[in-house]
Design a protein around this motif. Structure first.
Motif, PDB file in Angstrom:
ATOM      1  N   LYS A 132       0.839  -1.208   0.000  1.00 31.09           N
ATOM      2  CA  LYS A 132       0.000   0.000   0.000  1.00 31.09           C
ATOM      3  C   LYS A 132       0.871   1.255   0.000  1.00 31.09           C
ATOM      4  N   CYS A 133       2.118   1.092   0.507  1.00 30.49           N
ATOM      5  CA  CYS A 133       2.979   2.259   0.681  1.00 30.49           C
ATOM      6  C   CYS A 133       3.789   2.572  -0.564  1.00 30.49           C
ATOM      7  N   GLY A 134       3.698   1.748  -1.616  1.00 32.33           N
ATOM      8  CA  GLY A 134       4.622   1.853  -2.738  1.00 32.33           C
ATOM      9  C   GLY A 134       4.255   2.886  -3.774  1.00 32.33           C
ATOM     10  N   LYS A 135       4.938   2.801  -4.883  1.00 36.22           N
ATOM     11  CA  LYS A 135       4.779   3.799  -5.932  1.00 36.22           C
ATOM     12  C   LYS A 135       3.625   3.472  -6.879  1.00 36.22           C
ATOM     13  N   PHE A 136       2.939   2.370  -6.640  1.00 32.41           N
ATOM     14  CA  PHE A 136       1.746   1.975  -7.381  1.00 32.41           C
ATOM     15  C   PHE A 136       2.002   1.760  -8.872  1.00 32.41           C
ATOM     16  N   ASP A 137       3.231   1.526  -9.260  1.00 33.77           N
ATOM     17  CA  ASP A 137       3.520   1.327 -10.675  1.00 33.77           C
ATOM     18  C   ASP A 137       4.449   0.128 -10.822  1.00 33.77           C
ATOM     19  N   TYR A 138       3.875  -0.993 -11.209  1.00 30.81           N
ATOM     20  CA  TYR A 138       4.683  -2.206 -11.329  1.00 30.81           C
ATOM     21  C   TYR A 138       4.721  -2.693 -12.777  1.00 30.81           C
ATOM     22  N   LEU A 139       4.417  -1.771 -13.692  1.00 27.91           N
ATOM     23  CA  LEU A 139       4.370  -2.107 -15.109  1.00 27.91           C
ATOM     24  C   LEU A 139       5.693  -2.744 -15.535  1.00 27.91           C
ATOM     25  N   ASP A 140       5.577  -3.863 -16.253  1.00 31.78           N
ATOM     26  CA  ASP A 140       6.757  -4.582 -16.753  1.00 31.78           C
ATOM     27  C   ASP A 140       7.652  -5.118 -15.649  1.00 31.78           C
ATOM     28  N   LYS A 141       7.118  -5.198 -14.419  1.00 27.06           N
ATOM     29  CA  LYS A 141       7.939  -5.704 -13.313  1.00 27.06           C
ATOM     30  C   LYS A 141       7.465  -7.116 -12.934  1.00 27.06           C
ATOM     31  N   THR A 142       8.408  -7.897 -12.436  1.00 31.46           N
ATOM     32  CA  THR A 142       8.065  -9.201 -11.875  1.00 31.46           C
ATOM     33  C   THR A 142       8.246  -9.105 -10.369  1.00 31.46           C
ATOM     34  N   ALA A 143       7.210  -9.519  -9.653  1.00 27.20           N
ATOM     35  CA  ALA A 143       7.261  -9.401  -8.192  1.00 27.20           C
ATOM     36  C   ALA A 143       6.984 -10.755  -7.553  1.00 27.20           C
ATOM     37  N   ILE A 144       7.517 -10.947  -6.351  1.00 26.06           N
ATOM     38  CA  ILE A 144       7.068 -12.100  -5.572  1.00 26.06           C
ATOM     39  C   ILE A 144       6.453 -11.581  -4.272  1.00 26.06           C
ATOM     40  N   VAL A 145       5.463 -12.323  -3.817  1.00 28.32           N
ATOM     41  CA  VAL A 145       4.817 -12.000  -2.551  1.00 28.32           C
ATOM     42  C   VAL A 145       4.986 -13.228  -1.673  1.00 28.32           C
ATOM     43  N   VAL A 146       5.545 -13.033  -0.481  1.00 31.45           N
ATOM     44  CA  VAL A 146       5.748 -14.172   0.418  1.00 31.45           C
ATOM     45  C   VAL A 146       4.637 -14.179   1.463  1.00 31.45           C
ATOM     46  N   GLY A 147       3.926 -15.298   1.576  1.00 31.58           N
ATOM     47  CA  GLY A 147       2.848 -15.410   2.564  1.00 31.58           C
ATOM     48  C   GLY A 147       1.608 -16.009   1.928  1.00 31.58           C
ATOM     49  N   GLY A 148       0.651 -16.381   2.779  1.00 32.15           N
ATOM     50  CA  GLY A 148      -0.540 -17.048   2.249  1.00 32.15           C
ATOM     51  C   GLY A 148      -1.833 -16.560   2.863  1.00 32.15           C
ATOM     52  N   GLY A 149      -1.750 -15.523   3.700  1.00 28.83           N
ATOM     53  CA  GLY A 149      -2.963 -15.000   4.347  1.00 28.83           C
ATOM     54  C   GLY A 149      -3.576 -13.861   3.548  1.00 28.83           C
TER      55      GLY A 149
END
Ligand SMILES: Cc1cc2nc3c(=O)[nH]c(=O)nc-3n(C[C@H](O)[C@H](O)[C@H](O)COP(=O)(O)OP(=O)(O)OC[C@H]3O[C@@H](n4cnc5c(N)ncnc54)[C@H](O)[C@@H]3O)c2cc1C
Length: 323
Positions: A132-149
């Motif tokens: 929520k705190c980020g730059k809100f622009d992940y275009l052309d980016k690959t991200a990983i999210v750790v967690g399952g909740g």
């Protein structure tokens, strides 16, 4: 004897102090780390009034305002609270004792870390604990999210709106999130869940993160190691709320240890109020805006409680003493 002691000097506690001064309450703010988690935020982009501000700078501004309004601030750790006839008795790590009629607990949350190589080195350089705190622009980016909740699932859906690819790395076999988030994940082809997996290392070029190592179990229960090239790592494995102090008072908590409140943000124990990240997620989000809002609300509730007012309102009350 204080009217109010605020425990915790993050944005929630500092705001509660500013409002307590406005209400003319004799109060003390006790906090271990002034600014709390806010001091760790390198670049705050979502706090209204500031297009961009460093967390330490925002802390300094809030602290200055709290002091200017008359707030007394003690750098110490509260280690014990007991109920006494006139209110509450607080003891601190530095062997001090204080009596107060009311309490606002604003002790925040200690976010869980993975404690793996590269994690600390790349915080703010691609490793994030808050989408929520980020730059809100992940275009052309690959991200990983750790967690399952829910927090992890919500982050994946949010980032998945614009990212090229999002991997959810989860150690279990089925996500623990609400079905609404699981449905969004299942319907978005850009999001892939890698089950039975843990992150073991985060790497980069010193300036920003560029890859991670993942350890997974295959269908034969054998361990496999895999490298993923990525741009962002979101760690959403929960946090430990600083609420243990209220256990002896019998304050009701939710299953995660966050404080249960009613629709007015009151706790189950008269005279005990809460603000910020310690509040059950049903009524709060872990953000600075939410923390300052509930800090103001809690101070207002204290004022009404002390005045025996039956209908506490923040903005409409003619009893508010403007400082
Ligand atoms: C890396 C990072 C980046 C972030 N970026 C953003 C962002 O960009 N925008 C945003 O809105 N939010 C951001 N957040 C979230 C935000 O910082 C928190 O939601 C907010 O600080 C919560 O405020 P709080 O006052 O409830 O608690 P905290 O900020 O956690 O403060 C808690 C306070 O309580 C004190 N304390 C704890 N126990 C005791 C005790 N027993 N006695 C005395 N004092 C005690 C601590 O020392 C501290 O002073 C970020 C968080 C992190 C970790």
């Amino acid at each position: 004897m204080f009217d109010l002691i605020i425990i915790g000097a993050g944005p929630a506690g500092l705001t509660a102090s500013i409002y307590a001064s406005c209400f003319g309450l004799k109060h003390l703010l006790i906090g271990k780390l002034v600014g709390g988690q806010m001091t760790l935020a390198p670049d705050i982009l979502n706090y209204p009034g500031f297009t961009e501000i460093n967390g330490q700078e925002l802390t300094n501004k809030m602290l200055e305002q709290a002091k200017k309004r008359g707030g007394e601030i003690l750098t110490d750790l509260v280690i014990d609270i007991t109920k006494v006839e006139t209110g509450f008795l607080l003891k601190t790590e530095q062997n001090k004792a204080f009596e107060t009629k009311t309490i606002i607990l604003a002790t925040g949350v200690e976010r869980r870390k993975l404690n793996i190589p590269g994690e600390n080195e790349y915080v703010g350089k691609g490793v994030e604990y808050c989408a929520k705190c980020g730059k809100f622009d992940y275009l052309d980016k690959t991200a990983i999210v750790v967690g399952g909740g829910n927090a992890a699932a919500q982050t994946a859906v949010q980032v998945g709106h614009s990212a090229k690819k999002v991997f959810i790395i989860y150690r279990g076999t089925e996500l623990r999130c609400d079905t609404v988030w699981a449905k969004h994940i299942a319907e978005n082809p850009m999001i892939e869940v890698i089950y039975n997996s843990v992150l073991t290392e985060i790497s980069g070029d010193g300036q920003k993160v560029n890859s991670v190592k993942i350890k997974s179990k295959n269908s034969q229960n054998q361990e496999e190691l895999k490298d993923l090239v990525i741009d962002k790592v979101f760690i959403e494995v929960g946090g430990v709320p600083g609420t243990a102090l209220l256990l002896p008072l019998g304050v009701k908590m939710d299953p995660g240890g966050f404080i249960a409140v009613d629709e007015r943000l009151s706790t189950s124990v008269p005279g005990v109020y809460v603000a910020g990240d310690v509040i059950s997620h049903k009524y709060s989000i872990e953000q600075i805006t939410s923390a300052v809002g509930s800090g103001a609300r809690a101070a207002s509730l204290v004022f009404s409680f002390l005045k025996q007012s039956s209908a506490p309102t923040l903005w409409g009350s003619s009893q508010i003493k403007r400082g």
